[in-house]
Design an enzyme around this catalytic site. Structure first.
Site, short mmCIF file in Angstrom:
data_model
loop_
_atom_site.label_atom_id
_atom_site.label_comp_id
_atom_site.label_asym_id
_atom_site.label_seq_id
_atom_site.Cartn_x
_atom_site.Cartn_y
_atom_site.Cartn_z
N SER A 123 0.85 -1.19 0.00
CA SER A 123 0.00 0.00 0.00
C SER A 123 0.88 1.24 0.00
O SER A 123 1.82 1.35 0.79
CB SER A 123 -0.95 0.00 1.19
N GLY A 161 -0.33 4.49 0.20
CA GLY A 161 -1.09 5.64 0.66
C GLY A 161 -1.92 6.23 -0.46
O GLY A 161 -2.60 5.52 -1.20
N GLY A 203 -1.85 4.82 -4.11
CA GLY A 203 -2.48 3.58 -4.55
C GLY A 203 -1.77 2.34 -4.08
O GLY A 203 -1.26 2.27 -2.95
N GLY A 230 -5.73 0.70 5.93
CA GLY A 230 -5.05 -0.53 5.52
C GLY A 230 -5.88 -1.77 5.81
O GLY A 230 -5.84 -2.76 5.07
N ASP A 231 -6.66 -1.73 6.90
CA ASP A 231 -7.50 -2.88 7.24
C ASP A 231 -8.63 -3.04 6.24
O ASP A 231 -8.99 -4.16 5.87
CB ASP A 231 -8.06 -2.69 8.65
#
Length: 302
Positions: free
Chosen positions: A216, A218, A221, A247-248
């Site tokens: 990831s 941020g 993308g 993120g989850d």
């Protein structure tokens, strides 16, 4: 059913404030208290998408009971293993300059070898019902750094694909368990594999045993290095808000893609859109359905 593992479950407290004065008194505009930990957040998102989920992990003391009670109130099925130590509390202070969010994460309880063995026995039984498992978050004290690799290997033996989202030593060990996906962010990957760009770091984790690695980035993308090739998902615009839990939500999208057998481009598009929609929601584990619907078709995957 998608099983989520949260060994360091928490009671998440979020303070929303108009401005933060680190040397004075702060007036809290609103307070949110709910069961948390990365796996719990993943389960909330999956439940919001209409998926069957089950939350497992460790919980103890009064805080652990509060976690279990909140899961029950939220309609999230749980199979948490009780331990003697008190589960942790985390604090997010959201607001202040430019809407920044500060996180204060307690380390968690001390877990004994016997308590960990009890959990592993429960986990092995739950795998028989799982279509995929998400293993994520920090490890409480006393739990060996290779535990996520061990849990992923137990899943692989039963042909249950695993997604591992971890940092530090648990991330370094994780590929040895042959997980279907390892999901670090760019900073976590740089700490684990300090030489080279994200694509090179992802390839190194794949060489150690991970089937695929999704990084990831941020607001920039996602990068995915997979057996089918390397993919980039680029966001059409930046979503402002609270990044806690983004993120989850992304991991929830990846896990759902595993279960459904979705092709990588659409799997990444949905995961990235869920991450952006989580930023627009005030509390980890929620996502803004309107933002999701708007951003999803506009994400470019190449």
């Amino acid at each position: 059913m998608i099983l989520t593992v949260t060994l360091n479950a928490a009671l998440d407290v979020t303070y929303e404030v108009p401005v933060v004065d680190w040397d004075g008194v702060n007036r809290v505009r609103s307070v949110h208290r709910r069961a948390g930990g990365k796996g719990v957040n993943v389960a909330r998102v999956l439940r919001g998408l209409g998926q069957e989920v089950l939350v497992t992990g460790l919980a103890g003391g009064p805080t652990g009971r509060a976690v279990e009670e909140d899961l029950e109130a939220a309609g999230l099925p749980g199979a948490l293993v009780r331990i003697a130590g008190d589960s942790r509390t985390t604090l997010a202070v959201s607001g202040g300059a430019e809407g920044a969010t500060a996180l204060f994460n307690e380390p968690g309880p001390e877990v004994t070898p016997a308590e960990l063995r009890d959990f592993v026995r429960v986990y092995e039984g739950l795998l028989a019902r799982a279509d995929a498992v998400v293993i994520s978050g920090s490890l409480p004290r006393g739990v060996p750094a290779d535990t996520y690799a061990r849990l992923a290997a137990l899943a692989a033996e039963r042909r249950v694909p695993a997604v591992v989202d971890a940092d530090g030593e648990p991330l370094l060990h994780a590929p040895a368990g042959r997980p279907a996906i390892v999901k670090p962010n760019a900073d976590e990957l740089a700490r684990a594999v300090p030489h080279g760009d994200p694509a090179e770091g992802a390839e190194q984790l794949r060489a150690r045993g991970a089937e695929s690695v999704v990084v990831s980035l941020g607001a920039d993308g996602l990068l995915a290095v997979t057996p089918e090739g390397t993919f980039r998902a680029r966001m059409p615009y930046r979503v402002e808000g609270n990044p806690t839990g983004a993120g989850d939500s992304l991991v929830a999208g990846l896990a759902l893609g595993l279960v459904e057998g979705t092709a990588w481009p659409e799997r990444l598009r949905r995961a990235a859109a869920l991450g952006a929609a989580a930023v627009a929601a005030p509390v980890a584990g929620d996502f803004d359905a309107g933002v999701y619907a708007h951003v999803h078709p506009r994400i470019d995957v190449s």
